[in-house]
Design an enzyme around this catalytic site. Structure first.
Site, short mmCIF file in Angstrom:
data_model
loop_
_atom_site.label_atom_id
_atom_site.label_comp_id
_atom_site.label_asym_id
_atom_site.label_seq_id
_atom_site.Cartn_x
_atom_site.Cartn_y
_atom_site.Cartn_z
N HIS A 101 14.12 -3.16 -25.38
CA HIS A 101 13.32 -2.67 -24.26
C HIS A 101 11.90 -2.34 -24.70
O HIS A 101 10.92 -2.72 -24.05
CB HIS A 101 13.98 -1.43 -23.65
CG HIS A 101 15.37 -1.67 -23.16
ND1 HIS A 101 15.68 -2.63 -22.24
CD2 HIS A 101 16.54 -1.06 -23.48
CE1 HIS A 101 16.98 -2.61 -22.00
NE2 HIS A 101 17.52 -1.67 -22.74
N ILE A 102 11.77 -1.61 -25.81
CA ILE A 102 10.44 -1.21 -26.28
C ILE A 102 9.69 -2.40 -26.87
O ILE A 102 8.53 -2.66 -26.55
CB ILE A 102 10.54 -0.07 -27.29
CG1 ILE A 102 11.10 1.19 -26.62
CG2 ILE A 102 9.17 0.24 -27.91
CD1 ILE A 102 11.41 2.31 -27.59
N ASP B 69 14.83 -10.54 -34.28
CA ASP B 69 15.96 -9.75 -33.82
C ASP B 69 17.23 -10.43 -34.28
O ASP B 69 17.29 -11.67 -34.34
CB ASP B 69 15.93 -9.62 -32.29
CG ASP B 69 16.75 -8.43 -31.80
OD1 ASP B 69 16.16 -7.50 -31.24
OD2 ASP B 69 17.99 -8.44 -31.97
N SER C 291 10.75 4.08 -34.90
CA SER C 291 12.15 3.86 -34.55
C SER C 291 13.04 4.96 -35.13
O SER C 291 13.29 5.97 -34.47
CB SER C 291 12.61 2.48 -35.00
OG SER C 291 12.48 2.33 -36.41
N ASP D 108 6.05 7.84 -37.33
CA ASP D 108 6.39 8.88 -36.36
C ASP D 108 7.75 9.51 -36.63
O ASP D 108 8.08 10.54 -36.07
CB ASP D 108 6.36 8.29 -34.95
CG ASP D 108 6.54 9.33 -33.86
OD1 ASP D 108 5.82 10.34 -33.89
OD2 ASP D 108 7.40 9.13 -32.97
N GLU E 244 13.90 15.58 -40.84
CA GLU E 244 12.93 16.21 -39.96
C GLU E 244 13.34 17.64 -39.67
O GLU E 244 14.54 17.95 -39.61
CB GLU E 244 12.82 15.42 -38.65
CG GLU E 244 12.35 13.98 -38.85
CD GLU E 244 12.29 13.21 -37.55
OE1 GLU E 244 12.63 13.79 -36.48
OE2 GLU E 244 11.89 12.02 -37.57
N HIS F 154 7.34 12.77 -34.60
CA HIS F 154 8.39 12.23 -33.73
C HIS F 154 8.04 12.44 -32.25
O HIS F 154 8.83 13.00 -31.48
CB HIS F 154 9.75 12.87 -34.05
CG HIS F 154 10.91 12.00 -33.65
ND1 HIS F 154 12.10 12.01 -34.34
CD2 HIS F 154 11.08 11.12 -32.63
CE1 HIS F 154 12.95 11.18 -33.77
NE2 HIS F 154 12.35 10.62 -32.73
N GLY G 36 6.88 9.78 -30.21
CA GLY G 36 6.74 8.49 -29.54
C GLY G 36 7.10 8.53 -28.07
O GLY G 36 6.43 7.93 -27.23
#
Length: 417
Positions: free
Chosen positions: A169-170, A189, A247, A272, A277, A300, A302
């Site tokens: 999708h992204i 992919d 991602s 990101d 984290e 993070h 995005g």
């Protein structure tokens, strides 16, 4: 694949009469709270994540759990959550949830695969421009009182090649946006995907790395994507190319990326997501990428736009409501897919059971012995569980529900009207 550990049969239907209790964590957008509260649910909304042991305690008596990426839901947190009907992951990823354990406890997990697509794609495209113009370095210099008006190493993005790893999708929407700036778009992919616009598929990861001026990652956290970009792949990238990862933090070897930047093999990076984290906003975060030139580091964010978070809240809340009210599991990431229309004048029995031979026979025998009239019956299974949605006349529906819940193979049974 690990062997599922089924919980003991509760031998009773789940009590989903009266107000259902909802626990929303990590400051999930108020749009979700508003939708669920409007249905009469009792909603508790917390701003932070919970540790697994604390979550296990808080889940007692809770029917719906909403989380984002910082809350982990291991098997131990589900052990005593007898009333838990479903989990909503108000994000794209679901690797923070033990999906197998959730499945065998009769708990479908719903996520939001669409709602933050645009926000992530726009941020990545902005980072492409920022990196090729070295804008963060120039901005930092001016903040420090330095004036360095230089063109060396600064380029237009028009005519450059963007390589997209993961054309979902992204990735696919990002490709369309990049083409509007005059970029050439390649993608790789593991599944065959229909290209949008003039995007072109390449057969191997290394072929994409060798041709791309910018490489951006849009893949899930799987064993096959763990450290997907390591020293060998970084070396295969074009000299001076830039890497973008919005991602999952486990996809890129951070020390190897730092070395590729220090050696100037790569011209820049935007990151990101990180292997580890903080659970909440805090000071003291450390990564090897700090202080390196032409490196954009973000916490993070995005999908962290007001538009995306509001849309995610509505998307996941809608899935939870459809499941609670009618048993629809369409879009659940760990469950057989069933969505049947409601038949007026009936009661609906929703049953999750171990996928072993003879279960449907036993259920139909109960129905026959109680002289119940079935209006509709839908069964779907996966390797571990079976999921049955059955509409009955109302006169004996409660007796049928109680009897099904008493079967040895039962995991979770409830009735909605």
């Amino acid at each position: 694949m690990s062997t599922p550990r089924f919980p003991p049969s509760p031998r009773r239907p789940v009590n989903n009469q009266g107000p259902l209790r909802v626990l929303l964590l990590e400051n999930i957008h108020a749009s979700a709270q508003e939708m669920l509260a409007s249905e009469g649910f009792q909603v508790e909304r917390l701003s932070a994540a919970l540790k697994p042991e604390e979550l296990a305690e808080r889940l007692k008596g809770v029917h719906l759990l909403g989380i984002r990426s910082k809350t982990t839901v291991p098997e131990g947190s589900l052990k005593y959550a007898d009333d838990l009907l479903a989990i909503g992951a108000f994000c794209i990823g679901t690797n923070q949830v033990d999906l197998l354990a959730s499945s065998v406890h009769g708990v479908p997990v719903f996520n939001a695969p669409f709602s933050n697509t645009r926000s992530v794609a726009e941020m990545v495209l902005a980072e492409v421009v920022v990196l090729t113009r070295q804008l963060f370095d120039r901005s930092r210099e001016v903040h420090q009182g330095q004036w360095r008006k230089v063109a060396t190493g600064s380029h237009e993005v028009r005519g450059k090649t963007l390589g997209i790893i993961g054309y979902g999708h992204i990735g696919s929407q990002l490709g369309v946006l990049a083409e509007s700036l005059g970029m050439r778009v390649l993608y790789y992919d593991v599944m065959t995907k229909l290209p949008l616009g003039n995007s072109r598929s390449v057969p191997t990861l290394n072929a994409l790395l060798a041709e791309s001026d910018f490489v951006t990652l849009h893949v899930p956290a799987l064993s096959s994507t763990h450290l997907l970009i390591g020293p060998e792949q970084l070396q295969a990238m074009k000299p001076g190319a830039c890497l973008i990862n919005a991602s999952r933090g486990t996809v890129v070897d951070i020390p190897a990326l730092a070395q590729a930047l220090r050696s100037k093999h790569l011209g820049g990076a935007a990151v990101d997501v990180y292997p580890e984290e903080p659970e909440g906003n805090s000071d003291g975060f450390v990564t090897e990428l700090q202080g390196l030139p032409n490196v954009v580091l973000t916490p993070h964010v995005g999908g962290s736009t007001e538009e995306a978070q509001a849309s995610i809240g509505k998307e996941v809340a809608t899935s939870l409501l459809k499941f609670v009210k009618g048993g629809a599991t369409t879009g659940a990431v760990n469950f057989p897919q069933v969505e049947a229309p409601i038949i007026p004048g009936t009661h609906r029995i929703i049953n999750v059971h171990r996928n072993t031979p003879g279960v449907l026979r036993d259920i139909n025998r109960i129905v026959s012995d109680l002289n119940a009239n079935i209006h509709a019956q839908v069964l779907s299974t996966d390797a571990n569980v079976g999921y049955l949605v059955m509409d009955l006349d109302q006169d004996v529906s409660q007796q049928v529900c109680d009897a099904i819940a008493g079967l040895e193979t039962d995991i979770k049974t409830r009735m909605v009207s």
